[in-house]
Design a protein around this motif. Structure first.
Motif, mmCIF file in Angstrom:
data_model
loop_
_atom_site.group_PDB
_atom_site.id
_atom_site.type_symbol
_atom_site.label_atom_id
_atom_site.label_comp_id
_atom_site.label_asym_id
_atom_site.label_seq_id
_atom_site.Cartn_x
_atom_site.Cartn_y
_atom_site.Cartn_z
ATOM 1 N N LYS A 1 0.780 -1.274 0.007
ATOM 2 C CA LYS A 1 0.000 -0.010 -0.036
ATOM 3 C C LYS A 1 0.768 1.209 -0.031
ATOM 4 O O LYS A 1 0.549 2.261 -0.750
ATOM 5 N N LEU A 2 1.955 1.302 0.768
ATOM 6 C CA LEU A 2 2.818 2.421 1.078
ATOM 7 C C LEU A 2 3.502 2.626 -0.288
ATOM 8 O O LEU A 2 3.653 3.773 -0.957
ATOM 9 N N SER A 3 3.854 1.453 -1.129
ATOM 10 C CA SER A 3 4.573 1.500 -2.456
ATOM 11 C C SER A 3 3.530 2.297 -3.396
ATOM 12 O O SER A 3 4.061 3.145 -4.121
ATOM 13 N N LEU A 4 2.415 1.775 -3.538
ATOM 14 C CA LEU A 4 1.317 2.317 -4.281
ATOM 15 C C LEU A 4 1.060 3.797 -4.140
ATOM 16 O O LEU A 4 0.898 4.504 -4.993
ATOM 17 N N VAL A 5 0.829 4.119 -2.734
ATOM 18 C CA VAL A 5 0.703 5.679 -2.505
ATOM 19 C C VAL A 5 2.090 6.515 -2.887
ATOM 20 O O VAL A 5 1.777 7.673 -3.538
ATOM 21 N N ALA A 6 3.166 5.723 -2.851
ATOM 22 C CA ALA A 6 4.327 6.618 -2.994
ATOM 23 C C ALA A 6 4.462 6.706 -4.601
ATOM 24 O O ALA A 6 4.667 7.800 -5.170
ATOM 25 N N VAL A 7 4.222 5.644 -5.117
ATOM 26 C CA VAL A 7 3.955 5.960 -7.032
ATOM 27 C C VAL A 7 3.162 6.661 -7.536
ATOM 28 O O VAL A 7 3.339 7.608 -8.506
ATOM 29 N N THR A 8 1.959 6.593 -6.638
ATOM 30 C CA THR A 8 0.853 7.819 -7.157
ATOM 31 C C THR A 8 1.150 9.055 -6.908
ATOM 32 O O THR A 8 0.949 9.928 -7.418
ATOM 33 N N GLY A 9 2.056 9.237 -5.665
ATOM 34 C CA GLY A 9 2.613 10.752 -5.343
ATOM 35 C C GLY A 9 3.381 11.203 -6.243
ATOM 36 O O GLY A 9 3.440 12.337 -6.812
ATOM 37 N N VAL A 10 4.534 10.322 -6.699
ATOM 38 C CA VAL A 10 5.598 10.723 -7.406
ATOM 39 C C VAL A 10 4.588 10.993 -8.957
ATOM 40 O O VAL A 10 5.313 12.123 -9.597
ATOM 41 N N SER A 11 3.912 10.201 -9.405
ATOM 42 C CA SER A 11 3.313 10.285 -10.627
ATOM 43 C C SER A 11 2.390 11.701 -10.568
ATOM 44 O O SER A 11 2.502 12.422 -11.747
ATOM 45 N N LEU A 12 1.797 12.010 -9.670
ATOM 46 C CA LEU A 12 0.869 13.251 -9.547
ATOM 47 C C LEU A 12 1.913 14.427 -9.590
ATOM 48 O O LEU A 12 1.676 15.576 -10.100
ATOM 49 N N MET A 13 3.113 14.182 -9.011
ATOM 50 C CA MET A 13 3.782 15.274 -8.665
ATOM 51 C C MET A 13 4.481 15.792 -10.401
ATOM 52 O O MET A 13 4.696 16.836 -10.809
ATOM 53 N N ARG A 14 5.106 14.516 -11.017
ATOM 54 C CA ARG A 14 5.323 14.647 -12.301
ATOM 55 C C ARG A 14 4.490 15.229 -13.402
ATOM 56 O O ARG A 14 4.798 16.099 -14.155
ATOM 57 N N LEU A 15 3.069 14.800 -12.936
ATOM 58 C CA LEU A 15 2.099 15.362 -13.857
ATOM 59 C C LEU A 15 1.913 16.935 -13.464
ATOM 60 O O LEU A 15 1.587 17.640 -14.532
ATOM 61 N N GLY A 16 2.033 17.158 -12.230
ATOM 62 C CA GLY A 16 1.850 18.623 -12.016
ATOM 63 C C GLY A 16 2.948 19.562 -12.699
ATOM 64 O O GLY A 16 2.683 20.582 -13.267
#
Length: 107
Positions: free
Chosen positions: A28-43
């Motif tokens: 779960k933490l890995s998925l949250v980290a991947v999601t956070g990094v992806s959102l930052m890159r999208l931003g």
């Protein structure tokens, strides 16, 4: 460590639950980290795209202004008296002691 039917043999029930919880939490933490990094890159990509769009809009506005001026100039030259206006404007382009030749079509 695993038995013939896939069970954990050497760990107690509480240890097995703790291990499974830790694995689940890690996933779960890995998925949250991947999601956070992806959102930052999208931003960041969105911000860059907006900056480029702003630059392109400014260039387009400038080119539209130039086009409008050129269109007005073209209309002035082909309006009544436009030929005389062009000749008056081009007087400064002729060197001293030179003769201007204006070609006119005979009707």
């Amino acid at each position: 460590m695993f038995g013939s039917n896939g069970e954990l043999l050497s760990l107690s029930s509480a240890s097995q639950e703790l291990l499974c919880s830790l694995v689940g939490l890690t996933v779960k933490l890995s998925l949250v980290a991947v999601t956070g990094v992806s959102l930052m890159r999208l931003g960041v990509a969105y911000q860059e795209r907006m900056e480029r769009q702003g630059e392109l809009s400014a260039v387009l506005e400038l080119e539209n202004s130039k086009l409008s001026k050129a269109r007005d100039r073209f209309d002035q030259l082909f309006a009544a008296g436009g030929e005389q206006q062009l000749i008056r404007e081009q007087n400064q382009w002729i060197s001293p002691n030179k003769l201007r030749v204006v070609w006119q079509r005979q009707p």
